[in-house]
Scaffold this active site. Structure first.
Site, mmCIF file in Angstrom:
data_model
loop_
_atom_site.group_PDB
_atom_site.id
_atom_site.type_symbol
_atom_site.label_atom_id
_atom_site.label_comp_id
_atom_site.label_asym_id
_atom_site.label_seq_id
_atom_site.Cartn_x
_atom_site.Cartn_y
_atom_site.Cartn_z
ATOM 1 N N TYR A 14 0.605 -1.299 -0.132
ATOM 2 C CA TYR A 14 -0.026 -0.227 -0.234
ATOM 3 C C TYR A 14 0.813 1.091 -0.026
ATOM 4 C CZ TYR A 14 -2.978 -3.585 1.433
ATOM 5 O OH TYR A 14 -3.714 -4.783 1.515
ATOM 6 N N ASP A 16 3.108 2.593 -2.248
ATOM 7 C CA ASP A 16 2.727 3.462 -3.721
ATOM 8 C C ASP A 16 1.593 4.549 -3.450
ATOM 9 O OD1 ASP A 16 5.361 2.071 -4.807
ATOM 10 O OD2 ASP A 16 3.763 0.513 -4.554
ATOM 11 N N TYR A 182 5.820 -6.624 7.606
ATOM 12 C CA TYR A 182 5.835 -7.581 6.562
ATOM 13 C C TYR A 182 5.790 -9.028 7.275
ATOM 14 C CZ TYR A 182 7.033 -3.771 3.848
ATOM 15 O OH TYR A 182 7.310 -2.455 3.234
ATOM 16 N N GLN A 219 -6.979 5.829 5.547
ATOM 17 C CA GLN A 219 -5.643 6.510 5.563
ATOM 18 C C GLN A 219 -5.837 7.889 6.669
ATOM 19 O OE1 GLN A 219 -3.340 8.672 2.785
ATOM 20 N NE2 GLN A 219 -1.821 7.408 3.048
ATOM 21 N N ARG A 235 6.381 -0.073 8.628
ATOM 22 C CA ARG A 235 6.997 -0.605 7.451
ATOM 23 C C ARG A 235 7.198 0.341 6.514
ATOM 24 N NH1 ARG A 235 2.371 -5.251 5.542
ATOM 25 N NH2 ARG A 235 1.601 -3.621 3.781
ATOM 26 N N GLY A 236 7.856 0.077 5.191
ATOM 27 C CA GLY A 236 7.461 0.555 3.799
ATOM 28 C C GLY A 236 8.155 2.147 3.895
ATOM 29 N N GLU A 237 7.236 2.942 3.574
ATOM 30 C CA GLU A 237 7.655 4.561 3.456
ATOM 31 C C GLU A 237 6.816 5.371 4.333
ATOM 32 O OE1 GLU A 237 9.154 5.891 -0.155
ATOM 33 O OE2 GLU A 237 8.339 7.611 -0.078
ATOM 34 N N ASP A 238 5.242 5.293 4.114
ATOM 35 C CA ASP A 238 4.568 6.166 4.597
ATOM 36 C C ASP A 238 4.270 5.859 6.054
ATOM 37 O OD1 ASP A 238 2.507 8.464 3.995
ATOM 38 O OD2 ASP A 238 1.084 7.015 4.890
ATOM 39 N N SER A 239 3.960 4.808 6.249
ATOM 40 C CA SER A 239 3.885 4.480 8.038
ATOM 41 C C SER A 239 4.912 4.770 8.736
ATOM 42 C CB SER A 239 3.469 2.974 8.314
ATOM 43 O OG SER A 239 4.426 1.979 7.545
HETATM 44 O O1 TRH Z 1 2.522 -1.213 2.464
HETATM 45 P P1 TRH Z 1 3.972 -0.792 2.734
HETATM 46 O O2 TRH Z 1 4.638 -2.144 2.894
HETATM 47 O O3 TRH Z 1 4.156 -0.052 1.324
HETATM 48 C C1 TRH Z 1 5.183 0.049 0.507
HETATM 49 C C2 TRH Z 1 5.150 -1.092 -0.788
HETATM 50 O O4 TRH Z 1 5.866 -2.241 -0.568
HETATM 51 C C3 TRH Z 1 6.206 -0.279 -1.872
HETATM 52 O O5 TRH Z 1 6.247 -0.894 -2.953
HETATM 53 C C4 TRH Z 1 7.517 -0.255 -1.547
HETATM 54 O O6 TRH Z 1 8.351 0.434 -2.222
HETATM 55 C C5 TRH Z 1 7.388 1.050 -0.072
HETATM 56 O O7 TRH Z 1 6.542 0.024 0.944
HETATM 57 C C6 TRH Z 1 8.852 1.250 0.331
HETATM 58 O O8 TRH Z 1 4.124 0.243 3.828
HETATM 59 P P2 TRH Z 1 3.672 1.839 3.800
HETATM 60 O O9 TRH Z 1 4.549 2.702 2.971
HETATM 61 O O10 TRH Z 1 3.724 2.322 5.376
HETATM 62 O O11 TRH Z 1 2.223 2.144 3.046
HETATM 63 C C7 TRH Z 1 1.254 1.512 3.870
HETATM 64 C C8 TRH Z 1 -0.096 2.595 3.734
HETATM 65 O O12 TRH Z 1 -1.214 2.075 4.330
HETATM 66 C C9 TRH Z 1 0.281 3.905 4.615
HETATM 67 O O13 TRH Z 1 -0.408 5.040 3.974
HETATM 68 C C10 TRH Z 1 -0.963 3.825 5.722
HETATM 69 C C11 TRH Z 1 -2.105 2.811 5.099
HETATM 70 N N1 TRH Z 1 -2.738 2.094 6.207
HETATM 71 C C12 TRH Z 1 -4.065 2.644 6.279
HETATM 72 O O14 TRH Z 1 -4.624 3.579 5.640
HETATM 73 N N2 TRH Z 1 -5.007 2.010 6.954
HETATM 74 C C13 TRH Z 1 -4.467 0.823 7.656
HETATM 75 O O15 TRH Z 1 -5.253 0.258 8.632
HETATM 76 C C14 TRH Z 1 -3.266 0.649 7.576
HETATM 77 C C15 TRH Z 1 -2.695 -0.702 8.372
HETATM 78 C C16 TRH Z 1 -2.265 1.199 6.767
#
Ligand code: TRH
Length: 346
Positions: A14, A16, A182, A219, A235-239
């Site tokens: 999620y 991207d 993850y 979100q 994890r990832g970037e946004d969280s």
């Molecule tokens: O989901 P991620 O691991 O995303 C990524 C992708 O794998 C991508 O391809 C990779 O390049 C990147 O990481 C580094 O983790 P991230 O970035 O934290 O994104 C999760 C999103 O989901 C974030 O915007 C928060 C949102 N979210 C919700 O809106 N509600 C929820 O209940 C949860 C658990 C998450």
């Protein structure tokens, strides 16, 4: 304010769409831009924005026009084209960019990194090999010279409310741990070291009957979800960024790459983050982050992290305030666009 087309391909998970949706919302809500968010996977989008209808090729949510990728070839390009993570807009759309009297400002929004190269690459032009178009690298980061971090205006207010609610006693209560990691994450060992109650926000390979699972939230409510816990795994970037704004001790489950380059990225961030942290807490923090990302399931790997939680909690607030003092990514992005437009005119 300029019209903006923001292209997003969902590679996996999620992140991207998470970054793009956050950016699109802020461009509309705080800067009055007209934004079209063009996405190739509306089903993934739905996880973070449940109102999205995957059957529609065009819909409006929170002021953002959401367009299915398949419908984007026929669009007349906007004044600003943002391609997230080198996702390559359709050839017909790119060709249409060349036909406009004033060519759009074309930006490639890169992945976030704390690595030193970011400052040098941010803002660099990359001329198209065949067409009269220039694409600019826009690199999110932690320094003034980088593209910065997405941060909404409303966040400082939200953080203040959180601090008041935390109040007296927050420090001594049992550790509630939120794990958004993850699948292969060694969460059990961390939970035992912290004596923590675990709530999972994503499926894990290892689990315990006592662990709760948090239903997905939109979100727009993700910060409120993080605020309810004492310690976070993200994890990832946004969280990862939101955990820093939440000002909690946290472990970052970095997105693993096959060549192990993610450890370089992890260390670059750890070095920046730990700059102002007392030495023994910094060592404990770094060791725990490394262990977690190696998949270390031994309790010992996290006991020092647990022992330093009060210091790490105070420092997390200091770090959050340091980030709050910086100019946010969206403001930097619009400043960059304006400077490019001015150069074209002069
Ligand atoms: O989901 P991620 O691991 O995303 C990524 C992708 O794998 C991508 O391809 C990779 O390049 C990147 O990481 C580094 O983790 P991230 O970035 O934290 O994104 C999760 C999103 O989901 C974030 O915007 C928060 C949102 N979210 C919700 O809106 N509600 C929820 O209940 C949860 C658990 C998450």
């Amino acid at each position: 304010m300029p019209t903006i087309d923001l292209f997003c391909r969902v590679v996996d998970n999620y992140g991207d769409i998470g970054v793009c949706w956050r950016l699109a919302r802020q461009l509309v809500a705080e800067h009055g831009c007209k934004v079209r968010l063009i996405v190739d996977d509306l089903t993934a989008f739905r996880f973070i924005a449940p109102e999205i209808d995957p059957a529609l090729t065009q819909q409006n949510l929170l002021g953002v026009d959401v367009i299915a990728w398949s419908a984007s070839e026929a669009l007349v390009p906007a004044e600003v084209v943002i391609e997230a993570f080198a996702c390559d807009p359709p050839a017909a759309y790119v060709l249409a960019m060349t036909t406009l009297a004033e060519k759009p400002v074309w930006i490639n929004l890169e992945y976030l990194s704390a690595e030193a190269w970011v400052d040098g690459v941010h803002g660099l032009p990359s001329p198209h090999p065949r067409l009269p178009l220039i694409k600019y690298f826009f690199c999110p980061g932690f320094t003034e010279k980088s593209g910065g971090l997405i941060r909404e205006n409303t966040l400082a207010q939200f953080a203040l409310i959180g601090e008041c609610e935390d109040g007296a006693g927050g420090r001594d209560r049992a550790n509630d741990l939120l794990a958004f990691a993850y699948r292969h994450a060694p969460v059990r060992a961390v939970a035992v070291a912290l004596h923590a109650h675990v709530t999972t926000a994503a499926p894990l390979d290892e689990t315990e009957p006592s662990w709760r699972s948090a239903p997905p939230v939109p979100q727009t409510q993700f910060d409120a979800l993080l605020a309810r816990f004492d310690v976070l795994i993200v994890r990832g970037e946004d969280s990862f960024v939101r955990a820093q704004y939440a000002a909690k001790p946290f472990l970052w489950h970095i997105y693993p790459t096959q060549d192990n380059a993610h450890f370089v990225k992890l260390d670059a961030w750890l070095d920046r983050y730990c700059e102002g942290l007392v030495a023994d807490a910094a060592t404990a923090f770094k060791q725990a982050q490394h262990a977690f990302n190696r998949g270390d399931t031994s309790l010992d790997a996290y006991t020092e992290f647990a022992a330093h939680l009060p210091v790490l909690k105070d420092y997390a607030t200091e770090w959050r305030n340091h980030l709050f003092a910086q100019t946010d990514l969206t403001t930097r992005l619009l400043n960059f666009v304006n400077s490019q437009k001015k150069q074209k005119v002069s």
